[in-house]
Each structure stands twice: as structure tokens, then as C-alpha cells.
Design a protein around this motif. Structure first.
Motif, mmCIF file in Angstrom:
data_model
loop_
_atom_site.group_PDB
_atom_site.id
_atom_site.type_symbol
_atom_site.label_atom_id
_atom_site.label_comp_id
_atom_site.label_asym_id
_atom_site.label_seq_id
_atom_site.Cartn_x
_atom_site.Cartn_y
_atom_site.Cartn_z
ATOM 1 N N GLY A 1 0.794 -1.221 0.000
ATOM 2 C CA GLY A 1 0.000 0.000 0.000
ATOM 3 C C GLY A 1 0.822 1.264 0.000
ATOM 4 N N GLN A 2 2.087 1.199 0.420
ATOM 5 C CA GLN A 2 2.936 2.379 0.403
ATOM 6 C C GLN A 2 3.443 2.653 -1.017
ATOM 7 N N PHE A 3 3.995 3.856 -1.220
ATOM 8 C CA PHE A 3 4.456 4.229 -2.546
ATOM 9 C C PHE A 3 5.858 4.820 -2.485
ATOM 10 N N ALA A 4 6.487 4.869 -3.641
ATOM 11 C CA ALA A 4 7.785 5.519 -3.809
ATOM 12 C C ALA A 4 7.627 6.650 -4.805
ATOM 13 N N MET A 5 8.466 7.663 -4.679
ATOM 14 C CA MET A 5 8.609 8.656 -5.729
ATOM 15 C C MET A 5 9.674 8.107 -6.676
ATOM 16 N N VAL A 6 9.270 7.811 -7.906
ATOM 17 C CA VAL A 6 10.138 7.162 -8.888
ATOM 18 C C VAL A 6 10.604 8.209 -9.885
ATOM 19 N N TYR A 7 11.917 8.352 -10.006
ATOM 20 C CA TYR A 7 12.518 9.420 -10.801
ATOM 21 C C TYR A 7 13.114 8.867 -12.084
ATOM 22 N N ALA A 8 12.588 9.335 -13.215
ATOM 23 C CA ALA A 8 13.211 9.061 -14.516
ATOM 24 C C ALA A 8 14.200 10.175 -14.770
ATOM 25 N N PHE A 9 15.465 9.853 -14.764
ATOM 26 C CA PHE A 9 16.507 10.874 -14.836
ATOM 27 C C PHE A 9 16.342 11.744 -16.081
ATOM 28 N N GLY A 10 16.382 13.056 -15.841
ATOM 29 C CA GLY A 10 16.263 14.015 -16.930
ATOM 30 C C GLY A 10 14.845 14.321 -17.339
ATOM 31 N N VAL A 11 13.857 13.622 -16.718
ATOM 32 C CA VAL A 11 12.460 13.836 -17.093
ATOM 33 C C VAL A 11 11.640 14.318 -15.901
ATOM 34 N N GLY A 12 11.703 13.609 -14.788
ATOM 35 C CA GLY A 12 10.943 13.979 -13.603
ATOM 36 C C GLY A 12 10.587 12.758 -12.786
ATOM 37 N N GLU A 13 9.768 12.968 -11.752
ATOM 38 C CA GLU A 13 9.394 11.863 -10.882
ATOM 39 C C GLU A 13 7.893 11.830 -10.663
ATOM 40 N N VAL A 14 7.397 10.632 -10.375
ATOM 41 C CA VAL A 14 5.969 10.424 -10.118
ATOM 42 C C VAL A 14 5.814 9.448 -8.954
#
Length: 272
Positions: free
Chosen positions: A40-53
Motif C-alpha cells: 500500500g505504500q508508494f515511492a517517488m520514482v525518478y526518470a533521470f532528466g524527465v521527472g518523478e511520479v
């Protein structure tokens, strides 16, 4: 631990196409690992050079620290993540948010109800309940999708049927579909679980959550036995930006998993 943290590098070890626009990414820490995640928990996932979601974990492998995130391509960042290949590196921050309260479900039947991509945050719940059959009662999994082609984890759904009641419905039948057509609430009458001894966990579009929760209450399940995972526009994961506010709640801190008894009056207000 400070909630403001730099992303740690995680390497993509495998990719699994789920649908035409959704991919599961298996990630292993490239160096230090993040603290242990709960379902149920989440991570902030970062695509380098693009951003994070923000993306909830869809599988957790504690023995080697591997995490799986199922991503649907709906924007620039999620599209970039869906194009990753084994060997590529992403950045992860977390774990963030509240998880599913599976302690309160001990000894009870567990009813998992998912709509669309909402099955991803509930997948670790199914794994845990199936792995610990003596801790929980019976397991029911009700899944709704737009079409059969939009169903996630189709092989796993077939495997779950050996140990749980699994029912699937689609909004629009495509050629060859011989299953149920309609909204997920239509599957409730098929559930074999007893309302007086059931804990229900819901994730999906907000309108689906509201109607399903109300249908469960009408069938005798108390609101405090219903947990829901809610989505707002999370940007920081730390409660600073305020984009994920739902009334008095900041869902990156107080959610995404909340008790329906407390969130019901908030969800009834359209402006929130």
C-alpha cells in the motif's frame, strides 16, 4: 528519518509488459537500499532528466530488497519509465504514505476489490494473504477493467483461483470474451465472504470506490471494516506542496490508504 531525501539509484533487472500501455518494472538497489516497504505504500520514482511520479509498490521481495512497480504510460514521466530496459537506472525515494492495515484483518476474511490499475497496490495484499493462510480467513478478489486487454496480471489471476475466489468483469467485451460484463459492484453478489467477518480493501477510480463502498455497507459491512486507497496529485511525497490535499488530509502523509469511515464524508464533497 527525514522525509526529504535524495533519490537512491535502483537498477531495472526485468520488465514485464502487462497491457498495451502498462509495464511492471522489477528494481534492485544499485547500492544502498531504501527502508522496507509495506503493501500500500508508494515511492517517488525518478526518470533521470524527465521527472518523478508517485507509484505504489506492486510486489515486494524482502530477501534481496527488490521492488516491483507497475506503471501505466499516461504522461511524460510515466511514459519514460515504461520505455526503460534491463540495465537502466532510476531514482527512488520512500517509502511514503500509509499501508494496508492487514493486522486488523487477522482472523477475518479478506475481500480485495480493484478497478483498472488499482489492482497494482492490492497485489502485495493478495501475495501476503496467500503466503499466510493460517493468519487470515478466506480470500476474495474482485477485479474490474475496461476491456479484457486492460486486465493486469492475467497469469496470476488464473493462479490465484487455485486458493481464492477470483471474479473478473469488464466494461466493454471484446471478441472472444466470455466472462462477465458490467461494473465491479455487480460481482459483489457472487462473493462467498461473510459481511460480519470480512475486511474489504478497495483501490481504483474514485467513483468506483464510492459506489463499491456504499454497496458493501448496504450488504451489512461496517464502514470501519473498509479500507480505501485514494489518489490525488502527489508531487513531493513530504506534505510540503499541498497538491494531494483532501479536506484536512494530505494523502502523501495521511494516505493513500485510509479508513472509509473517516474518508466517506470527504469523498461526498465534489469540490474536494
Amino acid at each position: 528519518m527525514s522525509r526529504v531525501m535524495p533519490p537512491l539509484p535502483y537498477r531495472v533487472t526485468a520488465t514485464h509488459p502487462e497491457t498495451a500501455d502498462a509495464v511492471s518494472l522489477e528494481l534492485l538497489p544499485a547500492a544502498a537500499a531504501l527502508p522496507r516497504f509495506r503493501p500500500g505504500q508508494f515511492a517517488m520514482v525518478y526518470a533521470f532528466g524527465v521527472g518523478e511520479v508517485p507509484i505504489s509498490v506492486s510486489a515486494i521481495r524482502h530477501q534481496d530488497g527488490a521492488l516491483v512497480h507497475t506503471v501505466r504510460a499516461v504522461g511524460a514521466v510515466s511514459g519514460a519509465l515504461c520505455r526503460l530496459r534491463p540495465g537502466d537506472v532510476v531514482g527512488l525515494r520512500g517509502p511514503y504514505g500509509t499501508g494496508w492495515d492487514l493486522d486488523s484483518a487477522a482472523g477475518a476474511d479478506v475481500l480485495v476489490i480493484a478497478g483498472g490499475i488499482g489492482l497494482a497496490p492490492l497485489r502485495p495484499v493478495v501475495h501476503q494473504v496467500l503466503d499466510r493462510p493460517r493468519r487470515y480467513g478466506r480470500l476474495g478478489v474482485l477485479v474490474g477493467a475496461r476491456t479484457a486487454e486492460d486486465l493486469l496480471y492475467r497469469d496470476e489471476l488464473r493462479h490465484w483461483r487455485t486458493s481464492a475466489q477470483v471474479e473478473v468483469t469488464v466494461d466493454r467485451p471484446t471478441p472472444g470474451w466470455q466472462g462477465t460484463v458490467g461494473v465491479v459492484t455487480g460481482l459483489l453478489d457472487r462473493s462467498e465472504l461473510r459481511a460480519e467477518n470480512t475486511c474489504a480493501l478497495l483501490c481504483g477510480p474514485e467513483v468506483m470506490i464510492r459506489h463499491t463502498a456504499q454497496a458493501l455497507i448496504a450488504r451489512g459491512l461496517p464502514a470501519h471494516r473498509i479500507q480505501v486507497s485514494l489518489e490525488r496529485n502527489m508531487r513531493c511525497g513530504t506534505g510540503h506542496c499541498g497538491h494531494c490535499q483532501l479536506g484536512p488530509l494530505l494523502l502523501c502523509l495521511d494516505g493513500p490508504v485510509v479508513d472509509y469511515a473517516g474518508s466517506q464524508p470527504l469523498l461526498a464533497v465534489r469540490e474536494l
